[in-house]
Scaffold this motif. Structure first.
Motif, PDB file in Angstrom:
ATOM      1  N   SER A  12       0.332   4.327   6.722  1.00  0.00           N
ATOM      2  CA  SER A  12      -0.014   2.985   6.246  1.00  0.00           C
ATOM      3  C   SER A  12       0.207   1.938   7.331  1.00  0.00           C
ATOM      4  CB  SER A  12       0.815   2.639   5.008  1.00  0.00           C
ATOM      5  OG  SER A  12       0.511   1.350   4.544  1.00  0.00           O
ATOM      6  N   ARG A  33     -14.833  -3.377  10.336  1.00  0.00           N
ATOM      7  CA  ARG A  33     -14.023  -4.558  10.041  1.00  0.00           C
ATOM      8  C   ARG A  33     -14.228  -5.699  11.035  1.00  0.00           C
ATOM      9  NH1 ARG A  33     -10.657  -0.384   8.318  1.00  0.00           N
ATOM     10  NH2 ARG A  33     -10.208  -0.531   6.081  1.00  0.00           N
ATOM     11  N   THR A  52      -8.665  -3.571  -4.852  1.00  0.00           N
ATOM     12  CA  THR A  52      -9.298  -4.663  -4.121  1.00  0.00           C
ATOM     13  C   THR A  52      -9.981  -5.688  -5.024  1.00  0.00           C
ATOM     14  OG1 THR A  52     -11.180  -3.190  -3.794  1.00  0.00           O
ATOM     15  CG2 THR A  52      -9.648  -3.424  -1.973  1.00  0.00           C
ATOM     16  N   THR A  85      -8.886   7.537   4.401  1.00  0.00           N
ATOM     17  CA  THR A  85      -7.854   7.459   5.427  1.00  0.00           C
ATOM     18  C   THR A  85      -6.657   8.345   5.091  1.00  0.00           C
ATOM     19  OG1 THR A  85      -8.489   5.196   5.994  1.00  0.00           O
ATOM     20  CG2 THR A  85      -6.287   5.902   6.657  1.00  0.00           C
ATOM     21  N   GLN A 110      -6.283  -1.945  11.499  1.00  0.00           N
ATOM     22  CA  GLN A 110      -7.153  -2.837  10.734  1.00  0.00           C
ATOM     23  C   GLN A 110      -7.040  -4.276  11.216  1.00  0.00           C
ATOM     24  OE1 GLN A 110      -6.216  -2.290   6.590  1.00  0.00           O
ATOM     25  NE2 GLN A 110      -6.694  -0.115   6.649  1.00  0.00           N
ATOM     26  N   ASN A 151     -10.957   3.231   2.935  1.00  0.00           N
ATOM     27  CA  ASN A 151      -9.548   3.075   2.581  1.00  0.00           C
ATOM     28  C   ASN A 151      -8.993   4.295   1.860  1.00  0.00           C
ATOM     29  OD1 ASN A 151      -9.473   0.538   3.717  1.00  0.00           O
ATOM     30  ND2 ASN A 151      -9.795  -0.545   1.793  1.00  0.00           N
ATOM     31  N   ARG A 211       0.829  -1.207   0.000  1.00  0.00           N
ATOM     32  CA  ARG A 211       0.000   0.000   0.000  1.00  0.00           C
ATOM     33  C   ARG A 211       0.862   1.256   0.000  1.00  0.00           C
ATOM     34  NH1 ARG A 211      -2.717  -0.949   4.317  1.00  0.00           N
ATOM     35  NH2 ARG A 211      -4.395  -2.111   3.317  1.00  0.00           N
ATOM     36  N   MET A 252      -7.923   2.714  -5.299  1.00  0.00           N
ATOM     37  CA  MET A 252      -8.314   1.898  -4.152  1.00  0.00           C
ATOM     38  C   MET A 252      -9.441   0.939  -4.534  1.00  0.00           C
ATOM     39  SD  MET A 252      -6.584   2.285  -1.388  1.00  0.00           S
ATOM     40  CE  MET A 252      -5.456   3.402  -0.547  1.00  0.00           C
ATOM     41  N   PHE A 304     -15.677  -0.236   2.632  1.00  0.00           N
ATOM     42  CA  PHE A 304     -14.228  -0.334   2.752  1.00  0.00           C
ATOM     43  C   PHE A 304     -13.505   0.438   1.656  1.00  0.00           C
ATOM     44  CE2 PHE A 304     -15.180  -4.552   4.959  1.00  0.00           C
ATOM     45  CZ  PHE A 304     -15.237  -3.925   6.192  1.00  0.00           C
ATOM     46  N   THR A 305     -14.098   0.511   0.467  1.00  0.00           N
ATOM     47  CA  THR A 305     -13.493   1.319  -0.596  1.00  0.00           C
ATOM     48  C   THR A 305     -13.437   2.786  -0.179  1.00  0.00           C
ATOM     49  OG1 THR A 305     -14.218  -0.177  -2.354  1.00  0.00           O
ATOM     50  CG2 THR A 305     -13.729   2.098  -2.982  1.00  0.00           C
TER      51      THR A 305
END
Length: 475
Positions: free
Chosen positions: A403, A286, A151, A390, A410, A387, A131, A147, A383-384
């Motif tokens: 990261s 999560r 995934t 963040t 996470q 992520n 990442r 992002m 989550f998309t």
């Protein structure tokens, strides 16, 4: 060297082809991790019979991996800055592959747990450092799209994992669920060597050894405490002692980090609101990532008596729904904004998690598939968005620390989800006087996890209305 003068490794400018390939390559690392985790969850009941233990106790194979990842992931940012992100990424993929071979060769539960720890240590470097490579090379205006695309390969793991894992467990043996990581690891190494340029560290920061020890002991003690509370294996006083040790080391770390130039976990990042909210709210969401595969495997195989293959063919639809969302996640977030999407979607994702608690032995398969498909669809959107948000307000110099911090949080969130589900199962079994997990126990597990996911909406309410607007600037 003062932190303001700390220089990050700067690779050569990436070509347009490399920019398109980097999310895919990092996604392959995620694919290997997610494939491994989903096939292990599917195989737990069969593995429990082979090792002569209960399916609830077998969740130590999941939590030991997650624990090792949580302990070692804080040093991923330092390692990338110290040795170069590309070199660390390559080494992590190779070690994860070797750890998979060790898992397949395990003859006892202790050996399997030790091999899973090796996998966890490798995974602690593999995904966060991948990442970092992406964050340093992709322009912010393209970050949301990257992002979402990143995934897609990762989601192939949950899609392929349950049916393939179930097939291997049903018609071969559980050992093969680890051996399938070998070709993926070899492919990942070849692609990194071909498409990711070397990055030479411009400076070599010293490792915050004391911070690493304090954070590691805190994570290990707290996660072991939660694991013990989940199956009641250590007793009250040892469990309480682990809790005190974990909290004590955590408090000492917070005090230590205030006086270190380059702390292993940079708590000053929490001053950035989008980062702080994304870490807290995203990790509550999560909980379902770790808990749902664990609970579904028990419900379908132990509760309903399905084979591992049949259960896998049902549960894979959750990841299939997640893949569908990747096609529309970017336009949805750009249309409605991060704040509104995250608040509303947290409640929707929680509702579909709770719906799994209503599954019964006579529930039509199409109904279970529909719930898992749509639930995976909305969970993927969450989550998309999280992520990408963040890192929205952070600069390049903060990316490696951010990261590793985010990855640590996470893994802690996923680990807490598994531990929380196991604790709920154990408590429900104790209250009803049962010795084996039943549907009613799993029902309570899903209900508790759904409530935690819904609570994340309260965190996302703290976001400003225009949070992440710079990520929505370009189609």
């Amino acid at each position: 060297m003062p932190e303001s003068q700390h220089r990050i490794p700067v690779p050569p400018a990436a070509s347009s082809r490399e920019i398109r390939m980097i999310p895919f390559i990092v996604g392959c690392a995620l694919f290997m991790q997610m494939l491994d985790s989903t096939v292990v969850a599917t195989a737990l009941p069969t593995m429990a019979l082979d090792f002569g233990t209960t399916v609830v106790h077998m969740n130590v194979t999941i939590t030991s991996y997650l624990l090792a990842t949580a302990v070692f992931v804080p040093i991923s940012g330092w390692a990338a800055d110290r040795f170069g992100a590309r070199a660390v990424f390559l080494a992590a993929i190779a070690l994860f592959t070797l750890g998979s071979i060790a898992c397949a060769a395990s003859g006892t539960l202790g050996q399997l747990v030790a091999a899973r720890v090796v996998q966890g240590a490798a995974g602690a470097m593999m995904v966060p450092v991948g990442r970092i490579i992406l964050l340093r090379r992709i322009p912010k205006a393209d970050l949301l799209k990257a992002m979402a695309f990143l995934t897609i390969p990762a989601l192939l793991g949950p899609v392929i994992g349950p049916p393939v894992g179930g097939f291997l467990v049903t018609y071969a043996s559980w050992h093969w669920i680890f051996l399938i990581n070998i070709p993926v690891g070899i492919l990942g190494i070849a692609m990194v060597r071909r498409w990711i340029a070397r990055d030479v560290p411009a400076s070599r920061p010293r490792l915050d050894t004391m911070g690493f020890l304090l954070s590691g002991v805190a994570m290990a003690a707290l996660m072991t405490c939660l694991e013990a509370a989940g199956h009641g294996g250590l007793g009250l006083w040892p469990t309480a002692g682990l809790l005190c040790l974990g909290l004590g080391c955590g408090i000492l770390y917070v005090r230590h980090a205030r006086h270190v130039t380059y702390p292993i976990i940079d708590l000053s990042l929490l001053r950035t609101r989008t980062f702080a909210v994304s870490v807290l709210g995203g990790n509550l969401c999560r909980f379902s990532v770790g808990a749902s595969p664990f609970l579904l495997a028990i419900l379908l195989q132990v509760g309903f008596g399905l084979s591992a293959f049949s259960a896998g063919m049902i549960t894979f639809t959750s990841a299939a729904g997640a893949m569908l969302m990747k096609l529309v996640a970017t336009p949805i977030v750009r249309r409605f904004g991060f704040r509104r999407v995250l608040i509303a979607n947290a409640l929707i994702a929680a509702a579909f998690t709770a719906a799994c608690a209503l599954f019964q032995a006579d529930t039509p398969i199409w109904a279970m598939v529909a719930v898992l498909l749509v639930g995976g669809f909305f969970r993927s959107l969450q989550f998309t968005a999280v992520n990408a948000l963040t890192y929205a307000d952070l600069d390049s110099a903060q990316m490696s620390r951010a990261s590793s911090f985010a990855a640590t949080a996470q893994q802690l969130g996923i680990s807490l989800g598994v531990a929380c589900a196991a604790m709920t199962l154990n408590l429900s079994m104790t209250l009803r006087g049962g010795t084996e997990a039943d549907r009613i126990d799993v029902m309570w597990g899903f209900a508790v996890i759904a409530a935690i996911v819904a609570a994340s909406a309260l965190s996302f309410r703290r976001l400003p209305a225009r949070a992440g607007s710079q990520l929505r600037a370009r189609e």
